[in-house]
Each structure stands twice: as structure tokens, then as C-alpha cells.
Motif scaffolding. Structure first.
Motif, short mmCIF file in Angstrom:
data_model
loop_
_atom_site.label_atom_id
_atom_site.label_comp_id
_atom_site.label_asym_id
_atom_site.label_seq_id
_atom_site.Cartn_x
_atom_site.Cartn_y
_atom_site.Cartn_z
N GLY A 1 0.79 -1.22 0.00
CA GLY A 1 0.00 0.00 0.00
C GLY A 1 0.82 1.26 0.00
O GLY A 1 0.29 2.34 0.28
N SER B 1 1.59 -2.23 5.53
CA SER B 1 0.24 -1.83 5.12
C SER B 1 -0.47 -1.08 6.25
O SER B 1 -1.12 -0.07 6.02
N GLU C 1 -1.43 2.72 5.58
CA GLU C 1 -2.86 3.01 5.57
C GLU C 1 -3.26 3.87 6.77
O GLU C 1 -4.11 4.75 6.67
#
Length: 257
Positions: free
Chosen positions: A193, A215, A219
Motif C-alpha cells: 500500500g 500496510s 494506511e
């Protein structure tokens, strides 16, 4: 020299523990900043990725400016490159060449040596964050959100990656650590991500990849800095689990020789 009473002046012995930790942390930081490969990994690559993908429409980052999506992910990448990849490689070769064995025989306790390494990582990360933030702002980044949430994410992310890096460095041979750390860096760069949104990997892939520390960090930072969300407890929980497991495993299985 000796005094009339027969005692030595200055009195011989180890320096106070805080001074030893500070001196070792300063040495670790200087060594890292003088290492060309480490600088490439921790500074040059994240900077180039931020500038390139913010300036050229290569990846669909959704609505809004690309830099608003990319900057939080690149900050997460900077943490991983320093706390995990860079630390794993450097510590692995220190272990191979007997540096850790010699340091372990010094008055500096082993836990204090690890504390000094962690302090060095934090100093480097502060420099990284400042540099990347300035560049992102120059590219038009508009961050907002709770600074306390950002700080907590960065600290837990550092703890998680540091534990995993030390675990790898303390259990694998130096050459294997070098190869594995770089491979993990590349895989998580693509699937964590950082640059490519997780929803590009489908529903099942998104849920699995979302459990990775990179991630959760990218995020979580994106939710706060791009969307102005509150405390991202889910991402913080994932990072906390990785931090506890990684540091505990490193403490148990790390081999100094």
C-alpha cells in the motif's frame, strides 16, 4: 597518576550508563550516515519514488492529488527502510565480523547496545521525515489530522520493523540477511500500500495484505494525513502485535556470534 592516599585520579571505571548509550547511539548514527548503500536505501530511493510518482501519472491513486496519497506511504517506506532493511543488514554484518561479540564484552550491557541502535534509528527517521515532508509540501501536499496519531503510528511502526530486522540479523547469516532484507523491501514496496492502493489487489488480497506492518503503517498514516481521520486503532493494533512478537522473538533467538 595516584594521589597521596594511593587512589587513582581520575578514578578508573566505566562511564555512566546514559553516557555510554548516548556515545554508542552517536557512533551508530555517524556510521549509518556515512554508508553510501544505507543512504541510498533510506534517503535516495524514498525521495525519488515520491518525486517520480507525484509528478508522473503512472499509478492510479484515486481522486485528489497523487502526492496526498503517496506522501504517507513514502513516510511508511522510510520507516521500514531504516528500522528493518538498513538495521537488519548492518547488524547482520556486524555479527558476522565479530563486532557484536566484542561490544557484548564491553561495559555496555547488551540491552543498552540495542537501545543505542534503536536511538540511532529514531534519529535517522527524524531526518528522513523532515526531508520527505519538505519535499512533499513543495510538491503540493496538504496534510491534516492529529499529530499525536501520526507520532504513535511512527513509533509503533519503528518498534515493529526494528524487532523484525533484529530477528533476521540475529538468526540468519549476513549474506542471507542482505538478500532477504532487500527482497522483503521490494515485495512490501509493491504490495504494502505504499505506492499501489491495496484495493487494486482484490477483496481477498486487500484483507491479507492489510495485516502486514507496512500496510498498517501506510494506511494508518494515510487515513490520518489524507482523510483527517481520528486515532486509527485498528492499524495501531496490528502494529502493536507485530512489535510485541518481533521484539520478543528477537530477544529470545538473537545470536551474538
Amino acid at each position: 597518576m595516584t594521589t597521596a592516599s594511593g587512589t587513582y585520579a581520575p578514578k578508573p571505571g566505566a562511564a555512566p550508563l546514559p553516557r555510554m548509550i548516548a556515545a554508542q547511539a552517536a557512533l551508530e548514527t555517524k556510521m549509518l550516515l556515512r554508508n553510501g548503500e544505507q543512504l541510498l536505501l533510506t534517503v535516495v530511493i524514498p525521495t525519488l519514488l515520491l518525486v517520480l510518482f507525484s509528478s508522473v501519472d503512472i499509478v492510479d491513486t484515486g481522486k485528489g492529488k497523487a502526492v496526498d496519497f503517496l506522501a504517507p506511504g513514502i513516510l511508511a517506506l522510510a520507516v521500514m527502510s531504516t528500522a528493518f532493511t538498513g538495521q537488519a543488514i548492518a547488524t547482520g554484518f556486524e555479527r558476522r565480523y565479530g563486532v557484536l561479540k566484542r561490544l557484548a564484552a564491553s561495559p555496555l550491557p547488551r540491552w543498552a547496545l540495542m537501545t543505542a541502535k534503536t536511538a540511532s534509528v529514531l534519529v535517522t527517521e527524524v531526518l528522513q521525515v523532515i526531508l520527505l515532508t519538505v519535499i512533499a509540501l513543495a510538491l503540493g501536499w496538504s496534510p491534516h489530522g492529529d499529530p499525536a496519531a501520526v507520532l504513535l503510528l511512527l513509533v509503533l511502526g519503528t518498534a515493529a520493523f526494528s524487532g523484525l530486522g533484529l530477528l533476521m540479523a540475529g538468526t540468519l547469516k549476513a549474506e542471507a540477511t542482505l538478500a532477504a532484507a532487500n527482497l522483503v523491501f521490494l515485495l512490501l514496496l509493491v504490495g504494502g500500500g505504499v505506492i499501489v492502493p491495496l484495493d487494486k489487489f482484490g477483496s481477498a488480497g486487500q484483507h491479507v495484505l492489510g495485516l502486514l506492518p507496512i500496510s498498517a503503517l501506510s494506511e494508518g498514516l494515510r487515513d490520518v494525513l489524507q482523510h483527517g481521520a481520528g486515532m486509527p486503532w485498528g492499524d495501531l493494533g496490528i502494529l502493536a502485535v507485530w512489535a510485541v512478537v518481533g521484539l520478543a522473538a528477537a530477544g529470545k533467538f538473537f545470536r551474538w556470534e
